[in-house]
Design a protein around this motif. Structure first.
Motif, PDB file in Angstrom:
ATOM      1  N   THR A   1      22.818  34.840 -15.362  1.00 37.96           N
ATOM      2  CA  THR A   1      22.059  33.819 -14.649  1.00 37.96           C
ATOM      3  C   THR A   1      22.965  32.822 -13.949  1.00 37.96           C
ATOM      4  N   HIS A   2      22.389  32.161 -12.927  1.00 39.52           N
ATOM      5  CA  HIS A   2      23.019  31.020 -12.273  1.00 39.52           C
ATOM      6  C   HIS A   2      22.253  29.738 -12.591  1.00 39.52           C
ATOM      7  N   SER A   3      21.302  29.792 -13.499  1.00 39.77           N
ATOM      8  CA  SER A   3      20.367  28.697 -13.686  1.00 39.77           C
ATOM      9  C   SER A   3      20.805  27.710 -14.768  1.00 39.77           C
TER      10      SER A   3
ATOM     11  N   ASP B   1      27.720  21.010 -13.782  1.00 37.36           N
ATOM     12  CA  ASP B   1      28.409  19.892 -13.131  1.00 37.36           C
ATOM     13  C   ASP B   1      28.122  19.862 -11.635  1.00 37.36           C
ATOM     14  N   HIS B   2      28.151  21.026 -10.991  1.00 41.49           N
ATOM     15  CA  HIS B   2      27.892  21.076  -9.547  1.00 41.49           C
ATOM     16  C   HIS B   2      26.458  20.652  -9.227  1.00 41.49           C
ATOM     17  N   TRP B   3      25.483  21.137  -9.979  1.00 35.03           N
ATOM     18  CA  TRP B   3      24.099  20.748  -9.715  1.00 35.03           C
ATOM     19  C   TRP B   3      23.889  19.257  -9.950  1.00 35.03           C
ATOM     20  N   ARG B   4      24.500  18.757 -10.997  1.00 34.71           N
ATOM     21  CA  ARG B   4      24.356  17.328 -11.295  1.00 34.71           C
ATOM     22  C   ARG B   4      24.904  16.484 -10.145  1.00 34.71           C
ATOM     23  N   ARG B   5      26.084  16.856  -9.652  1.00 37.98           N
ATOM     24  CA  ARG B   5      26.699  16.083  -8.573  1.00 37.98           C
ATOM     25  C   ARG B   5      25.979  16.291  -7.239  1.00 37.98           C
ATOM     26  N   TYR B   6      25.493  17.504  -6.999  1.00 37.75           N
ATOM     27  CA  TYR B   6      24.775  17.765  -5.750  1.00 37.75           C
ATOM     28  C   TYR B   6      23.474  16.959  -5.692  1.00 37.75           C
TER      29      TYR B   6
END
Length: 235
Positions: free
Chosen positions: A184-186, A217-222
């Motif tokens: 997954t990427h989720s 981390d990437h989703w949080r920052r995006y």
């Protein structure tokens, strides 16, 4: 638990050729992959080898490489992959019974590409529901018995709320004795309490806590500042 460890032995191979050149495959051959929880998530960038790995695990357990359950096969003549035919398992007692007899084997391999076929097998017309609803129909109809359930990026067709519903299905499945391995990427799916998360990449395979995942981390920052990412890809 159904299986406790997966491994592969290859008598002769060229490590510069695919799939033996993939770091996670090399580690599978060298050390194997241990399963320490009823749900294992494999995460990593595209090309990291996680889909190759889950397909081989499904094949090693006797599930159709194109997707399907223990009690039916897709209309495909594809044989096992060179990795899938070499995968073996150290199994828990219940898993030994399943691996020893096809009649006792229970499980399902869900691929994003074959969701509509799975839906059709469930007795629905493919055009009667959405792609995502087709996924959920497969979960409701096939993810029921204790067995090994392998999934490759099931979130591809699911909304946020549908992903949450999937987590509920996985929770109930494991309480009934099922085991799940999911690529997954989720960040939503990987937050399932008690799940084991294995990050796949150039390093091979390594266990990671959810809060330390690069994708989290990437989703949080995006979400906090989309522009900090978009400025690198938009003119």
């Amino acid at each position: 638990m159904i299986v406790e460890r997966a491994y592969a032995h290859v008598a002769a191979h060229d490590e510069d050729e695919w799939p033996w050149s993939v770091p996670c495959v090399r580690q599978l051959m060298g050390e194997g992959l241990r399963f320490t929880a009823p749900v294992t998530f494999l995460v990593g960038e595209n090309g990291s080898g996680k889909s190759t790995l889950v397909e081989a695990l499904a094949e090693g357990f006797g599930l159709d490489s194109w997707g399907g359950s223990h009690d039916w096969r897709y209309a495909t003549q594809r044989g096992k992959s060179v990795l899938g035919e070499r995968v073996r398992f150290d199994a828990a007692p219940r898993g030994r019974r399943m691996l020893g007899s096809r009649a006792a084997r229970k499980g399902f391999f869900l691929r994003a590409e074959t969701a509509l076929d799975a839906l059709d097998r469930e007795g629905f017309a493919p055009d009667s529901v959405s792609h995502g609803e087709g996924f959920l129909a497969a979960f409701r109809g096939k993810f029921l018995q204790p067995g090994l359930y392998v999934m490759d990026e099931p979130e591809a067709a699911l909304s946020f709320s549908s992903c949450l519903e999937l987590l509920g299905h996985l929770d109930q499945l494991t309480k009934r004795g099922g085991q799940v391995v999911c690529a997954t990427h989720s960040p939503l799916l990987t937050a399932l309490p008690g799940a084991d998360i294995v990050e796949v990449g150039e390093h091979g395979l390594r266990r990671v806590e959810w809060r330390d995942l690069a994708l989290v981390d990437h989703w949080r920052r995006y979400l906090a500042d989309p522009g900090s990412y978009l400025r690198h890809v938009l003119e």
